[in-house]
Design a protein around this motif. Sequence first.
Motif, PDB file in Angstrom:
ATOM      1  N   UNK A  81       0.784  -1.219  -0.180  1.00  0.00           N
ATOM      2  CA  UNK A  81      -0.187  -0.040  -0.165  1.00  0.00           C
ATOM      3  C   UNK A  81       1.010   1.234  -0.006  1.00  0.00           C
ATOM      4  N   UNK A  82       0.466   2.160  -0.837  1.00  0.00           N
ATOM      5  CA  UNK A  82       1.243   3.511  -0.794  1.00  0.00           C
ATOM      6  C   UNK A  82       0.320   4.622  -0.403  1.00  0.00           C
ATOM      7  N   UNK A 137      -1.190  10.119   5.382  1.00  0.00           N
ATOM      8  CA  UNK A 137      -1.383   8.638   5.813  1.00  0.00           C
ATOM      9  C   UNK A 137      -2.640   8.076   5.054  1.00  0.00           C
ATOM     10  N   UNK A 138      -2.981   8.814   3.754  1.00  0.00           N
ATOM     11  CA  UNK A 138      -4.115   8.390   2.878  1.00  0.00           C
ATOM     12  C   UNK A 138      -3.636   7.566   1.889  1.00  0.00           C
ATOM     13  N   UNK A 139      -4.374   6.518   1.541  1.00  0.00           N
ATOM     14  CA  UNK A 139      -4.090   5.238   0.937  1.00  0.00           C
ATOM     15  C   UNK A 139      -4.005   5.955  -0.629  1.00  0.00           C
ATOM     16  N   UNK A 140      -3.242   6.328  -1.508  1.00  0.00           N
ATOM     17  CA  UNK A 140      -3.235   6.737  -2.767  1.00  0.00           C
ATOM     18  C   UNK A 140      -3.082   5.559  -3.958  1.00  0.00           C
ATOM     19  N   UNK A 141      -2.601   4.570  -3.636  1.00  0.00           N
ATOM     20  CA  UNK A 141      -2.383   3.406  -4.509  1.00  0.00           C
ATOM     21  C   UNK A 141      -1.995   2.245  -3.964  1.00  0.00           C
ATOM     22  N   UNK A 142      -2.302   0.881  -4.502  1.00  0.00           N
ATOM     23  CA  UNK A 142      -2.058  -0.169  -3.996  1.00  0.00           C
ATOM     24  C   UNK A 142      -1.473  -1.069  -5.167  1.00  0.00           C
ATOM     25  N   UNK A 143      -0.616  -2.062  -4.709  1.00  0.00           N
ATOM     26  CA  UNK A 143      -0.340  -3.231  -5.822  1.00  0.00           C
ATOM     27  C   UNK A 143       0.035  -4.530  -5.062  1.00  0.00           C
ATOM     28  N   UNK A 144      -0.271  -5.302  -5.933  1.00  0.00           N
ATOM     29  CA  UNK A 144      -0.155  -6.705  -5.464  1.00  0.00           C
ATOM     30  C   UNK A 144       0.533  -7.927  -6.211  1.00  0.00           C
ATOM     31  N   UNK A 145       1.459  -8.579  -5.802  1.00  0.00           N
ATOM     32  CA  UNK A 145       2.307  -9.419  -6.370  1.00  0.00           C
ATOM     33  C   UNK A 145       1.304 -10.710  -6.609  1.00  0.00           C
ATOM     34  N   UNK A 146       0.902 -11.143  -7.725  1.00  0.00           N
ATOM     35  CA  UNK A 146       0.003 -12.106  -8.047  1.00  0.00           C
ATOM     36  C   UNK A 146       0.562 -13.433  -9.004  1.00  0.00           C
ATOM     37  N   UNK A 147       1.795 -13.736  -8.811  1.00  0.00           N
ATOM     38  CA  UNK A 147       2.347 -14.805  -9.483  1.00  0.00           C
ATOM     39  C   UNK A 147       2.734 -15.919  -8.681  1.00  0.00           C
ATOM     40  N   UNK A 148       2.977 -16.984  -9.176  1.00  0.00           N
ATOM     41  CA  UNK A 148       3.620 -18.246  -8.729  1.00  0.00           C
ATOM     42  C   UNK A 148       5.012 -18.144  -8.092  1.00  0.00           C
ATOM     43  N   UNK A 149       5.321 -19.087  -7.372  1.00  0.00           N
ATOM     44  CA  UNK A 149       6.798 -18.877  -6.732  1.00  0.00           C
ATOM     45  C   UNK A 149       7.881 -19.136  -7.724  1.00  0.00           C
ATOM     46  N   UNK A 150       7.570 -19.763  -8.916  1.00  0.00           N
ATOM     47  CA  UNK A 150       8.753 -20.036  -9.691  1.00  0.00           C
ATOM     48  C   UNK A 150       8.600 -19.259 -11.039  1.00  0.00           C
ATOM     49  N   UNK A 151       7.605 -18.434 -11.088  1.00  0.00           N
ATOM     50  CA  UNK A 151       7.627 -17.610 -12.230  1.00  0.00           C
ATOM     51  C   UNK A 151       7.869 -16.243 -11.945  1.00  0.00           C
ATOM     52  N   UNK A 152       8.046 -15.387 -13.178  1.00  0.00           N
ATOM     53  CA  UNK A 152       8.407 -14.019 -12.983  1.00  0.00           C
ATOM     54  C   UNK A 152       7.430 -13.095 -11.954  1.00  0.00           C
TER      55      UNK A 152
END
Length: 172
Positions: A109-110, A115-130
């Motif tokens: 969370x960014x 202290x307002x949330x302005x963006x978020x990102x999530x890593x959504x891959x499997x363990x052995x992939x990029x």
Amino acid sequence: MDDKVYITDNFFSSGYTDIKNEQNEKIGYLDLKSVFSSGVTVYDQHTTKLAEGRFKGFFSSQWIVMNADGVMLGTLKTSWFSFSKKYTYTTSNGDLYNIHSPAFSREFTIYDEQNHEIASFRRNNSFFSSSAYELLNHTDKLTMEEFIIVVMGVNAIEKNKQASAANGRSVN
């Protein structure tokens, strides 16, 4: 660009990868410079350069974010000794953004200085992939291109931390 995008790294962190929207349409692409430089350039679907990022120096842990003309927009730094993942992005005009992810989490969370949330990102891959990320922009304080470079900077710093830990050393 859209408020929600999907970006990916390549296994060897070099070459081109697509930037896609929620409908899985290509809206741009990333040029991952090379496995050795960790530089990234964002282009739109018409091959217009929008932004770029790279480490400040060969052994540096600071990630520099620049606009299409190479003018520095800000610097991303990490807190190396923390159980959670903490980063600070400071823009050239002095605005400060905190990026936080709990330990063992794939979600970041960014926050702005209020202290307002302005963006978020999530890593959504499997363990052995990029690495692949879903990025959601909640504001117009920073452009989506700038957010993409910040996310790829977090990705590059995380990879450096993992490599350092695997080699049994600390890198600053």
